[in-house]
Design a protein around this motif. Sequence first.
Motif, PDB file in Angstrom:
ATOM      1  N   ASP A  18       0.725  -1.077  -0.058  1.00  0.00           N
ATOM      2  CA  ASP A  18       0.110   0.020   0.043  1.00  0.00           C
ATOM      3  C   ASP A  18       0.831   1.244   0.055  1.00  0.00           C
ATOM      4  OD1 ASP A  18      -2.504  -1.409   0.012  1.00  0.00           O
ATOM      5  OD2 ASP A  18      -2.473  -1.658   1.967  1.00  0.00           O
ATOM      6  N   ILE A  19       0.227   2.314  -0.570  1.00  0.00           N
ATOM      7  CA  ILE A  19       1.185   3.627  -0.697  1.00  0.00           C
ATOM      8  C   ILE A  19       0.079   4.697  -0.284  1.00  0.00           C
ATOM      9  CG2 ILE A  19       2.892   2.867  -2.464  1.00  0.00           C
ATOM     10  CD1 ILE A  19       0.996   4.318  -4.320  1.00  0.00           C
ATOM     11  N   GLY A  20       0.711   6.024  -0.304  1.00  0.00           N
ATOM     12  CA  GLY A  20       0.103   7.093  -0.115  1.00  0.00           C
ATOM     13  C   GLY A  20      -0.854   7.027   1.335  1.00  0.00           C
ATOM     14  N   SER A  21      -2.191   7.262   0.950  1.00  0.00           N
ATOM     15  CA  SER A  21      -3.239   7.586   2.130  1.00  0.00           C
ATOM     16  C   SER A  21      -3.562   6.250   2.697  1.00  0.00           C
ATOM     17  CB  SER A  21      -4.472   7.780   1.506  1.00  0.00           C
ATOM     18  OG  SER A  21      -5.245   7.180   0.502  1.00  0.00           O
ATOM     19  N   ASN A  22      -3.025   5.122   1.833  1.00  0.00           N
ATOM     20  CA  ASN A  22      -3.363   3.575   2.630  1.00  0.00           C
ATOM     21  C   ASN A  22      -2.203   3.262   3.447  1.00  0.00           C
ATOM     22  OD1 ASN A  22      -5.814   3.382   1.105  1.00  0.00           O
ATOM     23  ND2 ASN A  22      -4.646   2.695  -0.560  1.00  0.00           N
ATOM     24  N   ALA A  23      -1.190   4.048   3.777  1.00  0.00           N
ATOM     25  CA  ALA A  23      -0.144   3.281   4.486  1.00  0.00           C
ATOM     26  C   ALA A  23       0.703   4.500   5.139  1.00  0.00           C
ATOM     27  CB  ALA A  23       0.766   2.626   3.433  1.00  0.00           C
ATOM     28  N   THR A  24       1.685   4.208   6.156  1.00  0.00           N
ATOM     29  CA  THR A  24       2.320   5.104   6.800  1.00  0.00           C
ATOM     30  C   THR A  24       3.729   5.032   6.170  1.00  0.00           C
ATOM     31  OG1 THR A  24       1.024   5.214   8.797  1.00  0.00           O
ATOM     32  CG2 THR A  24       3.162   6.089   8.864  1.00  0.00           C
ATOM     33  N   GLY A  25       4.170   5.809   5.421  1.00  0.00           N
ATOM     34  CA  GLY A  25       5.369   5.720   4.855  1.00  0.00           C
ATOM     35  C   GLY A  25       6.477   6.353   5.699  1.00  0.00           C
ATOM     36  N   THR A  26       7.687   6.163   5.191  1.00  0.00           N
ATOM     37  CA  THR A  26       9.032   6.471   5.954  1.00  0.00           C
ATOM     38  C   THR A  26       9.588   7.647   5.318  1.00  0.00           C
ATOM     39  OG1 THR A  26       9.664   4.136   6.681  1.00  0.00           O
ATOM     40  CG2 THR A  26      11.175   5.559   6.683  1.00  0.00           C
ATOM     41  N   LEU A  27       9.835   8.727   5.974  1.00  0.00           N
ATOM     42  CA  LEU A  27      10.080   9.943   5.465  1.00  0.00           C
ATOM     43  C   LEU A  27      11.726   9.809   5.503  1.00  0.00           C
ATOM     44  CD1 LEU A  27       9.394  12.964   4.403  1.00  0.00           C
ATOM     45  CD2 LEU A  27       9.953  13.737   6.868  1.00  0.00           C
ATOM     46  N   GLY A  28      12.225  10.601   4.469  1.00  0.00           N
ATOM     47  CA  GLY A  28      13.840  10.491   4.241  1.00  0.00           C
ATOM     48  C   GLY A  28      14.238  11.840   3.783  1.00  0.00           C
ATOM     49  N   ALA A  29      15.696  12.092   3.755  1.00  0.00           N
ATOM     50  CA  ALA A  29      16.014  13.291   2.802  1.00  0.00           C
ATOM     51  C   ALA A  29      15.817  12.818   1.468  1.00  0.00           C
ATOM     52  CB  ALA A  29      17.402  13.237   3.244  1.00  0.00           C
ATOM     53  N   GLY A  30      15.479  13.941   0.693  1.00  0.00           N
ATOM     54  CA  GLY A  30      15.363  13.605  -0.882  1.00  0.00           C
ATOM     55  C   GLY A  30      16.586  14.017  -1.574  1.00  0.00           C
ATOM     56  N   LEU A  31      16.473  14.049  -2.975  1.00  0.00           N
ATOM     57  CA  LEU A  31      17.737  14.348  -3.653  1.00  0.00           C
ATOM     58  C   LEU A  31      17.951  15.702  -3.653  1.00  0.00           C
ATOM     59  CD1 LEU A  31      16.431  12.183  -6.733  1.00  0.00           C
ATOM     60  CD2 LEU A  31      18.371  11.555  -5.125  1.00  0.00           C
ATOM     61  N   SER A  32      19.670  15.929  -3.554  1.00  0.00           N
ATOM     62  CA  SER A  32      20.064  17.180  -3.725  1.00  0.00           C
ATOM     63  C   SER A  32      20.130  17.527  -5.164  1.00  0.00           C
ATOM     64  CB  SER A  32      21.371  17.162  -2.953  1.00  0.00           C
ATOM     65  OG  SER A  32      21.459  16.945  -1.566  1.00  0.00           O
ATOM     66  N   LEU A  33      19.109  17.823  -5.822  1.00  0.00           N
ATOM     67  CA  LEU A  33      18.972  18.210  -7.167  1.00  0.00           C
ATOM     68  C   LEU A  33      19.871  19.460  -7.607  1.00  0.00           C
ATOM     69  CD1 LEU A  33      15.125  17.672  -7.626  1.00  0.00           C
ATOM     70  CD2 LEU A  33      17.036  16.141  -8.266  1.00  0.00           C
ATOM     71  N   VAL A  34      20.575  19.461  -8.700  1.00  0.00           N
ATOM     72  CA  VAL A  34      21.241  20.607  -9.293  1.00  0.00           C
ATOM     73  C   VAL A  34      20.420  21.654  -9.807  1.00  0.00           C
ATOM     74  CG1 VAL A  34      23.338  18.993  -9.684  1.00  0.00           C
ATOM     75  CG2 VAL A  34      21.549  19.466 -11.466  1.00  0.00           C
ATOM     76  N   ASP A  35      20.774  22.921  -9.691  1.00  0.00           N
ATOM     77  CA  ASP A  35      20.016  23.742 -10.467  1.00  0.00           C
ATOM     78  C   ASP A  35      20.510  23.866 -11.663  1.00  0.00           C
ATOM     79  OD1 ASP A  35      19.051  24.642  -7.777  1.00  0.00           O
ATOM     80  OD2 ASP A  35      21.015  25.799  -7.170  1.00  0.00           O
ATOM     81  N   ASN A  36      19.143  24.094 -12.746  1.00  0.00           N
ATOM     82  CA  ASN A  36      19.544  24.174 -13.907  1.00  0.00           C
ATOM     83  C   ASN A  36      20.207  23.196 -14.637  1.00  0.00           C
ATOM     84  OD1 ASN A  36      18.265  26.949 -13.991  1.00  0.00           O
ATOM     85  ND2 ASN A  36      20.243  27.640 -13.185  1.00  0.00           N
ATOM     86  N   PRO A  37      19.613  21.907 -14.414  1.00  0.00           N
ATOM     87  CA  PRO A  37      19.965  20.454 -15.000  1.00  0.00           C
ATOM     88  C   PRO A  37      20.245  20.532 -16.472  1.00  0.00           C
ATOM     89  CG  PRO A  37      17.855  20.076 -14.477  1.00  0.00           C
ATOM     90  CD  PRO A  37      18.050  21.647 -13.831  1.00  0.00           C
ATOM     91  N   THR A  38      21.418  20.056 -16.877  1.00  0.00           N
ATOM     92  CA  THR A  38      21.845  19.786 -18.061  1.00  0.00           C
ATOM     93  C   THR A  38      20.993  18.381 -18.627  1.00  0.00           C
ATOM     94  OG1 THR A  38      24.040  20.784 -17.608  1.00  0.00           O
ATOM     95  CG2 THR A  38      23.840  19.315 -19.783  1.00  0.00           C
ATOM     96  N   THR A  39      20.725  18.648 -19.925  1.00  0.00           N
ATOM     97  CA  THR A  39      19.926  17.567 -20.468  1.00  0.00           C
ATOM     98  C   THR A  39      20.409  17.329 -21.755  1.00  0.00           C
ATOM     99  OG1 THR A  39      18.316  18.925 -21.525  1.00  0.00           O
ATOM    100  CG2 THR A  39      17.758  17.997 -19.548  1.00  0.00           C
ATOM    101  N   ASN A  40      20.536  16.200 -22.396  1.00  0.00           N
ATOM    102  CA  ASN A  40      20.865  15.831 -23.658  1.00  0.00           C
ATOM    103  C   ASN A  40      20.303  14.568 -24.186  1.00  0.00           C
ATOM    104  OD1 ASN A  40      22.391  15.722 -25.953  1.00  0.00           O
ATOM    105  ND2 ASN A  40      24.391  15.173 -24.746  1.00  0.00           N
ATOM    106  N   THR A  41      20.281  14.379 -25.598  1.00  0.00           N
ATOM    107  CA  THR A  41      19.302  13.238 -26.333  1.00  0.00           C
ATOM    108  C   THR A  41      20.281  12.607 -27.056  1.00  0.00           C
ATOM    109  OG1 THR A  41      17.220  14.461 -26.368  1.00  0.00           O
ATOM    110  CG2 THR A  41      17.512  12.954 -27.865  1.00  0.00           C
ATOM    111  N   LYS A  42      20.299  11.321 -27.192  1.00  0.00           N
ATOM    112  CA  LYS A  42      21.160  10.532 -27.893  1.00  0.00           C
ATOM    113  C   LYS A  42      20.260   9.614 -28.793  1.00  0.00           C
ATOM    114  CE  LYS A  42      24.764  11.569 -25.576  1.00  0.00           C
ATOM    115  NZ  LYS A  42      25.899  12.298 -26.163  1.00  0.00           N
ATOM    116  N   GLU A  43      20.524   9.332 -30.120  1.00  0.00           N
ATOM    117  CA  GLU A  43      19.815   8.634 -30.992  1.00  0.00           C
ATOM    118  C   GLU A  43      19.716   7.191 -30.634  1.00  0.00           C
ATOM    119  OE1 GLU A  43      16.836   9.701 -32.595  1.00  0.00           O
ATOM    120  OE2 GLU A  43      17.562  11.572 -31.792  1.00  0.00           O
ATOM    121  N   LEU A  44      18.845   6.378 -30.685  1.00  0.00           N
ATOM    122  CA  LEU A  44      18.818   4.680 -30.759  1.00  0.00           C
ATOM    123  C   LEU A  44      18.417   4.338 -32.224  1.00  0.00           C
ATOM    124  CD1 LEU A  44      17.608   3.875 -27.331  1.00  0.00           C
ATOM    125  CD2 LEU A  44      19.812   4.018 -27.976  1.00  0.00           C
ATOM    126  N   THR A  45      19.165   3.713 -33.027  1.00  0.00           N
ATOM    127  CA  THR A  45      18.793   3.339 -34.360  1.00  0.00           C
ATOM    128  C   THR A  45      18.354   1.890 -34.193  1.00  0.00           C
ATOM    129  OG1 THR A  45      21.101   2.571 -34.687  1.00  0.00           O
ATOM    130  CG2 THR A  45      20.372   4.720 -35.567  1.00  0.00           C
TER     131      THR A  45
END
Length: 431
Positions: free
Chosen positions: A277-304
């Motif tokens: 169960d998740i969400g309203s059906n369960a008691t989850g365990t809280l933890g520290a989230g991700l230390s996300l970078v500001d303005n993340p770089t993105t890129n795309t690679k082709e798969l043939t």
Amino acid sequence: MDRRACLRSPSLLHSCFQWTTNPQFSIIQVVSNDNDLGTLASALQAADLAETLGNENATFTVFAPANPAFDNVDVQSLTNNPDPLRDLLNFHVVQGEALTASDLEGRESVTTVEGQELQIGSENGTLTVGGVPVSQSDVEASNGVAHVIGGVLIPGSFPRRVSYDLAAQSNSGAISSGVEGTVTFWEYNDSQTLVTLSLDNGPTGASVSHPAHIHNEGDGEIAIYLSPLDGTNRNEANDGTSARLVDRSFDTLAGFNGYVNIHESVENLGNIVAQGDIGSNATGTLGAGLSLVDNPTTNTKELTAQPNNGDFSNGVPGQLRLRELTADQTLVTVRLDPDDDNNFEEGPTQGSLQEATVSHPAHIHGSGGAIQDYLSPVDGTDSKARSSQIVPNDVLNSDGIYVNVHESAANLQYVVSQGDVGSSSGGGGGY
């Protein structure tokens, strides 16, 4: 007198803890010398705040969570992340005033050291801070006052995550005893959440991929496709995890009325190997989230598309989407395009071959061909035809690496899609 009895009866608190009102003790001494506040004391030490709260030349009001308040908090993850931990704890502190309960009752909010406002209220005659009841008020100290509270206060700026246990499910399939695991929701932005799955004992060793979904509680229908887990254990690069960035806010998922299923395979969806169960059906365990970078770089690679002798003889074109997550991690998303219309969302791979109800394993290979990292398989029945995995940047920035997407775990010899990834493919390395 039993200290637990004291905590259950507010009328007994002051007779139980008369020593805590001794103004010779600083707030950090009060916290450190009270066994019922031991978890908080350890957290303050880890965040380098103990010396601050021991400062006799400053005045503080501290809202101190008792040990039971941390029962559903991953304290280890917090102590391993001192910066967000410090922000979290500073949301429990007001500097410059020693506010008694009567002082607080006359206010609507107070400004915390963390910088955000903390709402003051009352519930059934009990003083509350941030919606959390005060179980013991007016614990005096030489440099301020503390109020013991029954919960941990979470500032809006805190990077949140919540985890739910997935219990092994007995079934009549190839993994009859089921497997135990965890689903975790990581706050990403206002409208998206990163959902990861992990199996307690790593890959199952089965020659299949394990589809996973979030289901509605009421009708059991699939609400959200998650990235499948690769059951094979060809080498130690497979850690039995997957990831997916879903278009739901963290608060929406944390309150979702549903559950998660992990299945034996696309072909045998009726065999559920893990559920929780998740969400309203369960008691989850809280933890520290991700230390996300500001303005993340993105890129795309082709798969043939790669012609082969398997069921997908013409191969399947696609893309890799690489999105920087943290200083040392990237979210790698495999997107297949069965219709070859450059849309990537119009149909599952089985749309081109109805009998091929499989998931498509994907790996990052080194220049010598060995698997360097496992990507999450793409569920062949998923209408968005995609999956993601969190990959270390040092893997992506290697020369000569490439990605193979295969027909199935049972038919790894048939590569349906392929593309270069690292610095050999241009674009500034892995992302």
